[in-house]
Design an enzyme around this catalytic site. Sequence first.
Site, PDB file in Angstrom:
ATOM      1  N   ASP A 122       0.965  87.470 -68.115  1.00  0.00           N
ATOM      2  CA  ASP A 122       2.130  88.012 -67.110  1.00  0.00           C
ATOM      3  C   ASP A 122       1.772  89.434 -66.456  1.00  0.00           C
ATOM      4  OD1 ASP A 122       3.920  89.701 -68.014  1.00  0.00           O
ATOM      5  OD2 ASP A 122       5.392  88.292 -68.117  1.00  0.00           O
ATOM      6  N   CYS A 176      13.384  66.111 -65.371  1.00  0.00           N
ATOM      7  CA  CYS A 176      14.824  66.782 -65.156  1.00  0.00           C
ATOM      8  C   CYS A 176      15.777  65.527 -64.477  1.00  0.00           C
ATOM      9  CB  CYS A 176      14.476  67.739 -63.797  1.00  0.00           C
ATOM     10  SG  CYS A 176      13.872  69.274 -64.499  1.00  0.00           S
ATOM     11  N   CYS A 182      21.258  73.475 -64.423  1.00  0.00           N
ATOM     12  CA  CYS A 182      20.997  74.998 -64.167  1.00  0.00           C
ATOM     13  C   CYS A 182      21.418  75.467 -62.725  1.00  0.00           C
ATOM     14  CB  CYS A 182      19.259  75.248 -64.371  1.00  0.00           C
ATOM     15  SG  CYS A 182      18.505  74.170 -63.345  1.00  0.00           S
ATOM     16  N   CYS A 186      23.916  78.815 -62.362  1.00  0.00           N
ATOM     17  CA  CYS A 186      23.593  80.131 -61.904  1.00  0.00           C
ATOM     18  C   CYS A 186      24.621  81.164 -61.426  1.00  0.00           C
ATOM     19  CB  CYS A 186      22.325  79.969 -61.204  1.00  0.00           C
ATOM     20  SG  CYS A 186      21.773  81.747 -60.651  1.00  0.00           S
ATOM     21  N   CYS A 202      18.353  86.928 -58.486  1.00  0.00           N
ATOM     22  CA  CYS A 202      18.588  86.488 -59.920  1.00  0.00           C
ATOM     23  C   CYS A 202      18.797  87.867 -60.748  1.00  0.00           C
ATOM     24  CB  CYS A 202      17.040  86.223 -60.104  1.00  0.00           C
ATOM     25  SG  CYS A 202      16.610  85.894 -61.902  1.00  0.00           S
ATOM     26  N   SER A 204      17.950  88.437 -63.600  1.00  0.00           N
ATOM     27  CA  SER A 204      16.779  89.332 -64.027  1.00  0.00           C
ATOM     28  C   SER A 204      16.190  90.223 -63.087  1.00  0.00           C
ATOM     29  CB  SER A 204      15.644  88.222 -64.610  1.00  0.00           C
ATOM     30  OG  SER A 204      16.259  87.617 -65.679  1.00  0.00           O
ATOM     31  N   CYS A 232      20.382  79.674 -66.978  1.00  0.00           N
ATOM     32  CA  CYS A 232      19.400  78.463 -66.636  1.00  0.00           C
ATOM     33  C   CYS A 232      18.874  77.835 -67.968  1.00  0.00           C
ATOM     34  CB  CYS A 232      18.670  78.547 -65.545  1.00  0.00           C
ATOM     35  SG  CYS A 232      17.254  79.756 -65.824  1.00  0.00           S
ATOM     36  N   CYS A 236      20.286  74.279 -70.316  1.00  0.00           N
ATOM     37  CA  CYS A 236      19.612  73.173 -70.139  1.00  0.00           C
ATOM     38  C   CYS A 236      19.337  72.082 -70.929  1.00  0.00           C
ATOM     39  CB  CYS A 236      18.043  73.458 -69.761  1.00  0.00           C
ATOM     40  SG  CYS A 236      16.642  72.583 -69.674  1.00  0.00           S
TER      41      CYS A 236
END
Length: 298
Positions: A122, A176, A182, A186, A202, A204, A232, A236
């Site tokens: 990443d 899903c 999720c 949020c 978000c 993050s 989220c 789950c």
Amino acid sequence: MIKAEAKRLGFLSCGISKAQFLEEEAPRLEKWLTQKMHGEMHYMENHFDKRLDPTKLVEDSKSVLSLLLNYFPSETQNPESYKLSKYAFGMDYHFVIKDKLKSLLHFIQDEIGEVHGRAFVDSAPVLDKAWAAKSGLGWIGKHSNLLTQQVGSFYFVAELIIDLELEYDTPVTDHCGTCTACIDACPTEAITEPYVVDGSKCISYFTIELKGNIPSEFKGKFDDWMFGCDVCQDVCPWNRFSKAHDEPLFNPHPELLSLSKKDWEEITEETFQKVFRKSAVKRTKFSGLKRNINFLRD
């Protein structure tokens, strides 16, 4: 043989795709960028063609190996404290995974001969989740994370792009269903529609990527998250199947889990450097973490 070695190195699984242009993802990425859902993450606008075509990253590349590495912890933080994303409990994953990927590449070279490739964690323009889904390691969930039936989503996704032709895997189906856990959970309503996350909303993004002040309209909506956010993923249903990792380097610093809100509010730069010496939390710097904590307490 390659998959068996990936398992031996500690990866959850390995999937293989043909290195080619990601046709389906191109319009999706373009739309996401046009709608400014990347906020101030301007690097997302760079290398558009490389993000979609691995052959522009690795010359003559034939295969994209996607690998998953579990980071689900066996212990959690003091529940009364400010919260850190679980992936940041231990050593910075970039170092841990890069070493494993290099070992895998050396293994391929030793066993097969002259194979060229690059490892990606990443930190380069690679659409990790798209490649992992393409190679059958899971499906992209409504929260835009990769989901796997057996293990949920608490894992890192990384790639090895190589100039060796291999047998390719096929995608799995989406599981899903009608679930919207999720989206409903949020805190900042960042999941604007199923499978679309507005990165600029978000938690993050605010606590890690944003360099300036956090917009005041999000006051009181952070649910005590001071670095990253797991909401989220925590809600789950597929994460009921998460099992603790067995990577010692991902174990938290002994002090980390017991710190109270007061401890965090009074944290010194010295303690920050000691607790997060080789951690992903270094990304936000001491000043960034202090800003986040102040935003939560003011």
